[in-house]
Design a protein around this motif. Structure first.
Motif, PDB file in Angstrom:
ATOM      1  N   LEU B 157       0.844  -1.200   0.000  1.00  0.00           N
ATOM      2  CA  LEU B 157       0.000   0.000   0.000  1.00  0.00           C
ATOM      3  C   LEU B 157       0.875   1.244   0.000  1.00  0.00           C
ATOM      4  N   VAL B 158       1.919   1.230   0.848  1.00  0.00           N
ATOM      5  CA  VAL B 158       2.804   2.399   0.929  1.00  0.00           C
ATOM      6  C   VAL B 158       3.509   2.608  -0.411  1.00  0.00           C
ATOM      7  N   ALA B 159       3.890   1.509  -1.057  1.00  0.00           N
ATOM      8  CA  ALA B 159       4.545   1.633  -2.360  1.00  0.00           C
ATOM      9  C   ALA B 159       3.602   2.293  -3.364  1.00  0.00           C
ATOM     10  N   MET B 160       2.324   1.915  -3.275  1.00  0.00           N
ATOM     11  CA  MET B 160       1.339   2.478  -4.193  1.00  0.00           C
ATOM     12  C   MET B 160       1.138   3.966  -3.914  1.00  0.00           C
ATOM     13  N   ILE B 161       0.983   4.320  -2.613  1.00  0.00           N
ATOM     14  CA  ILE B 161       0.838   5.736  -2.254  1.00  0.00           C
ATOM     15  C   ILE B 161       2.047   6.506  -2.773  1.00  0.00           C
ATOM     16  N   GLY B 162       3.239   5.923  -2.571  1.00  0.00           N
ATOM     17  CA  GLY B 162       4.465   6.593  -2.984  1.00  0.00           C
ATOM     18  C   GLY B 162       4.492   6.854  -4.473  1.00  0.00           C
ATOM     19  N   ALA B 163       4.127   5.843  -5.261  1.00  0.00           N
ATOM     20  CA  ALA B 163       4.158   6.019  -6.712  1.00  0.00           C
ATOM     21  C   ALA B 163       3.214   7.133  -7.136  1.00  0.00           C
ATOM     22  N   ILE B 164       2.040   7.197  -6.485  1.00  0.00           N
ATOM     23  CA  ILE B 164       1.067   8.230  -6.873  1.00  0.00           C
ATOM     24  C   ILE B 164       1.537   9.604  -6.422  1.00  0.00           C
ATOM     25  N   VAL B 165       2.043   9.684  -5.177  1.00  0.00           N
ATOM     26  CA  VAL B 165       2.512  10.976  -4.657  1.00  0.00           C
ATOM     27  C   VAL B 165       3.615  11.542  -5.543  1.00  0.00           C
ATOM     28  N   LEU B 166       4.521  10.678  -5.982  1.00  0.00           N
ATOM     29  CA  LEU B 166       5.687  11.185  -6.697  1.00  0.00           C
ATOM     30  C   LEU B 166       5.419  11.464  -8.170  1.00  0.00           C
ATOM     31  N   THR B 167       4.382  10.849  -8.753  1.00  0.00           N
ATOM     32  CA  THR B 167       4.227  11.022 -10.194  1.00  0.00           C
ATOM     33  C   THR B 167       2.921  11.685 -10.609  1.00  0.00           C
ATOM     34  N   HIS B 168       1.879  11.557  -9.812  1.00  0.00           N
ATOM     35  CA  HIS B 168       0.579  12.044 -10.271  1.00  0.00           C
ATOM     36  C   HIS B 168       0.504  13.562 -10.163  1.00  0.00           C
ATOM     37  N   ARG B 169       0.086  14.224 -11.223  1.00  0.00           N
ATOM     38  CA  ARG B 169      -0.144  15.664 -11.136  1.00  0.00           C
ATOM     39  C   ARG B 169      -1.335  16.025 -12.011  1.00  0.00           C
ATOM     40  N   LYS B 170      -1.967  17.144 -11.658  1.00  0.00           N
ATOM     41  CA  LYS B 170      -3.113  17.616 -12.438  1.00  0.00           C
ATOM     42  C   LYS B 170      -2.595  18.285 -13.701  1.00  0.00           C
ATOM     43  N   ARG B 171      -3.034  17.824 -14.865  1.00  0.00           N
ATOM     44  CA  ARG B 171      -2.638  18.459 -16.111  1.00  0.00           C
ATOM     45  C   ARG B 171      -3.734  19.420 -16.526  1.00  0.00           C
ATOM     46  N   SER B 172      -3.333  20.529 -17.135  1.00  0.00           N
ATOM     47  CA  SER B 172      -4.354  21.437 -17.636  1.00  0.00           C
ATOM     48  C   SER B 172      -4.664  21.038 -19.077  1.00  0.00           C
ATOM     49  N   GLY B 173      -5.863  21.367 -19.521  1.00  0.00           N
ATOM     50  CA  GLY B 173      -6.220  21.132 -20.915  1.00  0.00           C
ATOM     51  C   GLY B 173      -6.668  19.713 -21.220  1.00  0.00           C
ATOM     52  N   THR B 174      -6.863  18.880 -20.199  1.00  0.00           N
ATOM     53  CA  THR B 174      -7.365  17.539 -20.486  1.00  0.00           C
ATOM     54  C   THR B 174      -8.890  17.580 -20.482  1.00  0.00           C
ATOM     55  N   ARG B 175      -9.498  16.625 -21.158  1.00  0.00           N
ATOM     56  CA  ARG B 175     -10.967  16.583 -21.183  1.00  0.00           C
ATOM     57  C   ARG B 175     -11.418  15.253 -20.617  1.00  0.00           C
ATOM     58  N   PRO B 176     -11.459  15.170 -19.285  1.00  0.00           N
ATOM     59  CA  PRO B 176     -11.835  13.884 -18.682  1.00  0.00           C
ATOM     60  C   PRO B 176     -13.298  13.565 -18.937  1.00  0.00           C
ATOM     61  N   GLN B 177     -13.596  12.297 -18.932  1.00  0.00           N
ATOM     62  CA  GLN B 177     -14.976  11.844 -19.149  1.00  0.00           C
ATOM     63  C   GLN B 177     -15.792  12.121 -17.895  1.00  0.00           C
ATOM     64  N   ASN B 178     -16.965  12.745 -18.074  1.00  0.00           N
ATOM     65  CA  ASN B 178     -17.849  12.966 -16.935  1.00  0.00           C
ATOM     66  C   ASN B 178     -19.046  12.055 -17.095  1.00  0.00           C
ATOM     67  N   VAL B 179     -19.002  10.936 -16.382  1.00  0.00           N
ATOM     68  CA  VAL B 179     -20.007   9.889 -16.589  1.00  0.00           C
ATOM     69  C   VAL B 179     -21.395  10.403 -16.219  1.00  0.00           C
ATOM     70  N   ALA B 180     -21.470  11.133 -15.085  1.00  0.00           N
ATOM     71  CA  ALA B 180     -22.787  11.595 -14.633  1.00  0.00           C
ATOM     72  C   ALA B 180     -23.426  12.488 -15.686  1.00  0.00           C
ATOM     73  N   LYS B 181     -22.582  13.365 -16.273  1.00  0.00           N
ATOM     74  CA  LYS B 181     -23.103  14.280 -17.278  1.00  0.00           C
ATOM     75  C   LYS B 181     -23.587  13.513 -18.520  1.00  0.00           C
ATOM     76  N   GLN B 182     -22.832  12.487 -18.863  1.00  0.00           N
ATOM     77  CA  GLN B 182     -23.210  11.677 -20.028  1.00  0.00           C
ATOM     78  C   GLN B 182     -24.536  10.975 -19.801  1.00  0.00           C
ATOM     79  N   VAL B 183     -24.698  10.445 -18.567  1.00  0.00           N
ATOM     80  CA  VAL B 183     -25.899   9.682 -18.277  1.00  0.00           C
ATOM     81  C   VAL B 183     -27.104  10.606 -18.208  1.00  0.00           C
ATOM     82  N   ARG B 184     -26.883  11.836 -17.690  1.00  0.00           N
ATOM     83  CA  ARG B 184     -27.989  12.793 -17.551  1.00  0.00           C
ATOM     84  C   ARG B 184     -28.544  13.264 -18.897  1.00  0.00           C
ATOM     85  N   ARG B 185     -27.724  13.220 -19.919  1.00  0.00           N
ATOM     86  CA  ARG B 185     -28.103  13.785 -21.201  1.00  0.00           C
ATOM     87  C   ARG B 185     -29.246  12.965 -21.813  1.00  0.00           C
ATOM     88  N   ARG B 186     -30.300  13.667 -22.248  1.00  0.00           N
ATOM     89  CA  ARG B 186     -31.492  13.012 -22.798  1.00  0.00           C
ATOM     90  C   ARG B 186     -31.550  13.244 -24.306  1.00  0.00           C
TER      91      ARG B 186
END
Lengths: 476, 204
Positions: B157-186
């Motif tokens: 678990l600590v190894a996993m936390i470490g990998a995420i802490v050291l590498t994960h960052r918020k990128r600007s300009g990405t277009r993540p999928q918003n599932v709730a928004k997709q499902v709401r659309r009629r």
């Protein structure tokens, strides 16, 4: 084996693990906003675990884990040091723009590992606790990932730490091969009737691996680099809690597992102790960075701690624990002082030249720093002196007079650079404009630690000595 | 009979794929040959009655180590032709090294025949022949060593936390999928029925 009882004895580790998981979920959902709340909850968890460790005693899970007084002493000291490392951190990381909730969580898991280390009565528990602590430490060292030095510190620590783990594991496998068990009690019994060369190799490798973890000479090379590169709160943590855990672990292995072969490890410990004292003193003289200097200071102090272990008696172990407690107070106090030094733009300053003339700009900070430096040097009215007294007293009591004499002579070398810092603060002209003081938490922690190591600390001798004696008696 | 046949089959493939690992020109092929070698080594382990080690070989070496090799080989831009260059230049040292290794090998074999250095008698843990080793390991791991088993989980678990802490960052300009928004659309929000005039086209 009674699982209920075992779970109660390992309750501090269970509280920290489950609490850490919950905090991890909180951190995952609320992100950096929750950092403050997570830090406070982490301190609360450490307090709860500290209470839990005092409530139950006994052996858990066969002979894997022992909740005796020795482990209680280690647990409490580790939790105090970890809680202080949590309290001094928030502003530092906020200023660096990396206030993340993972810092307290990683510290909690490091504490789980350290708790297992001080309670280990089996080589397997020892190894897993050590790895859990080390892995969290590698990540913490490179926590400021945008800072090149921090990343370098983490990588260096990881590569050398992995090598040391390998050496330790090799030693443990030799000991297991020649004694037929990984349990300390069984190893003790098996080594009682004479020792074979293979088992001696095992002891040497185990001690070499542990010497790396306590950063004793000749396995100290990583210490200055890692201490300098790691973020300062993390360095404060490295210099306190893991040192306690690794020292307590070394003591337990030496006494509990190899206690019937004292002569075999005593000469190794004596050599490591003297080499650490001398090299820690000499190499620190040329340093210009305060964190590097404190790294050499910690190497130097480990040497004095090991003199108590070299004695191998109950008094010696009790002296180690007393010294360890005083050392933790001195180190955390010094780091709390260093963290209050900031340049005009609020960036942390850690060069030796930055503290020149500090007494003119901030009297209180300079006084606290002077107290810590004199205490680390072991100058009499301060509490650091008492730690050295008990350690050398135990060494002389065990008939190691030459060791004590050389140790005392070598401690004079160390005094040189401690006093140089005081001279810089009080008698030199200030060259840089510093902002000092950084929030109430740092000031309070600095002040409390300064009070503890001031001559007032002598009032705690009966209490501290009593606890240390109790803890040491659990090993014999 | 079937055991002998299987043994020779596995052993031959291990040796051959080992040789191909070294001689393959393409590093990706080398890793693939290595994976084949691991699989057949696992087969040999099963024949020897060490089924736990067989599974370990498949899970750890094939599943993790070899795949990691493959990633490294594919992601790093290493010019293997250049690494192999300079054969003639290093030939002399290579031969010297080979001669020393050969001498050591002969010495080692002779020393082995003369008997081992006495380091002491290794104590072996008692083994119950009636219990398969998978069962024996499981019975110990989940009872006596359950505490350490759980603690080893924490290390991961600590190894996993470490990998995420050291590498994960918020990128600007990405277009993540918003599932709730997709499902709401009629359909009525998104679809328009039009009957365009001939030659008029459609306003979008």
């Amino acid at each position: 084996m009674d699982y209920g009882q075992s779970l109660l004895i390992t309750l501090p580790e269970i509280i920290l693990s489950i609490g850490g998981l919950v905090l991890l979920l909180v951190a995952a959902w609320s992100g950096a906003k929750a950092t403050r709340a997570v830090s406070i909850s982490a301190v609360a968890l450490l307090v709860a675990a500290g209470v839990a460790t005092l409530c139950y005693t006994g052996d858990a899970f066969g002979a894997l884990y022992s909740g005796d007084q020795f482990s209680d002493f280690g647990h409490v000291l580790i939790y105090i040091a970890a809680a202080i490392s949590l309290m001094i951190a928030p502003r530092f990381f906020q200023r660096a723009g990396l206030a993340r909730a993972e810092y307290p969580i990683l510290i909690l898991y490091a504490c789980v590992g350290m708790g297992m280390m001080v309670s280990a009565t089996d080589f397997l528990t020892l190894y897993i606790g050590l790895e859990l602590n080390s892995l969290a430490a590698y990540v913490l060292a490179s926590f400021l990932r945008t800072d090149e030095r921090s990343a370098e510190a983490g990588l260096k620590y990881f590569v050398l730490g992995a090598l040391a783990s390998g050496i330790l594991l090799f030693g443990m496998s030799l000991v297991y091969g020649f004694t037929g068990s990984t349990s300390f009690v069984a190893v003790l019994g098996s080594l009682g009737g004479g020792m074979e060369t293979g088992a001696l190799f095992g002891i040497v490798f185990v001690l070499a691996g542990l010497a790396f973890k306590i950063s004793a000479v000749p396995f100290h090379m990583w210490t200055p680099d890692v201490y300098e590169g790691a973020p300062t709160p993390v360095t404060a943590f490295f210099a306190s809690a893991p040192k306690v855990a690794a020292t307590a672990l070394t003591v337990r292995v030496a006494v509990d597992a190899f206690g019937t072969q004292t002569l075999a490890w005593q000469q190794i410990i004596i050599f490591i102790a003297l080499a650490s004292i001398i090299l820690g003193g000499v190499a620190a003289i040329g340093q210009t960075n305060l964190k590097r200097l404190l790294a050499y200071s910690s190497i130097n102090n480990i040497g004095f701690l090991l003199i108590g272990l070299a004695a191998g008696t109950q008094e010696g172990i009790s002296a180690v624990l007393v010294y360890l407690s005083i050392y933790v107070a001195m180190t955390l106090g010094s780091f709390a002082c260093i963290m209050q030094l900031r340049g005009p733009d609020g960036e942390p300053r850690e060069e030796l030249s930055d503290i020149a003339g500090l007494s003119q700009t901030n009297k209180g900070l300079a006084l606290a720093m002077a107290i810590f430096m004199f205490s680390l040097a072991g100058i009499p009215p301060l509490f650091g002196f008492w730690g050295k007294v008990v350690v050398f007293d135990a060494a002389i009591g065990a008939g190691l007079l030459p060791l004590a004499v050389i140790g005392i002579a070598a401690s004079v070398i160390g005094a040189f650079y401690y006093i140089k810092i005081v001279k810089l603060m009080y008698f030199d002209e200030s060259r840089t404009v510093l902002q000092t003081g950084d929030g109430k938490a740092l000031a309070w922690i600095g002040a409390i630690m300064a009070l503890l190591v001031s001559p007032l600390g002598y009032f705690s001798i009966p209490l501290l000595g009593g606890f240390a004696n109790n803890a040491a008696s659990a090993l014999f | 009979m079937i055991q002998t046949f299987a043994f020779y089959l596995f052993a031959t493939i291990v040796l051959l794929s080992g040789a191909f690992t070294i001689f393959a020109k393409n590093p990706v092929h080398s890793v693939l040959w290595l994976i084949l070698a691991f699989f057949n080594a696992a087969g040999l382990m099963v024949l020897a009655g060490a089924e736990f080690i067989a599974m370990l070989l498949v899970i750890v070496y094939v599943g993790a180590v070899a795949v990691l090799f493959l990633f490294v080989v594919m992601m790093l831009d290493i010019d293997f032709a250049e690494l192999r260059a300079g054969f003639a230049r290093y030939l002399f040292f290579g031969i010297v090294l080979a001669v020393f290794l050969a001498i050591e090998l002969v010495l080692g074999l002779e020393a082995f025949r003369a008997g081992a250095i006495k380091l002491g008698t290794a104590t072996s843990a008692p083994v119950d022949a009636a219990v398969p080793n998978l069962e024996a390991i499981g019975a110990l791991l989940y009872t006596k060593y359950v505490f350490l088993f759980e603690a080893a989980g924490l290390i991961l678990l600590v190894a996993m936390i470490g990998a995420i802490v050291l590498t994960h960052r918020k990128r600007s300009g990405t277009r993540p999928q918003n599932v709730a928004k997709q499902v709401r659309r009629r359909p009525q929000d998104a679809v328009r029925n039009l009957t365009p005039e001939i030659g008029q086209g459609v306003d979008l």
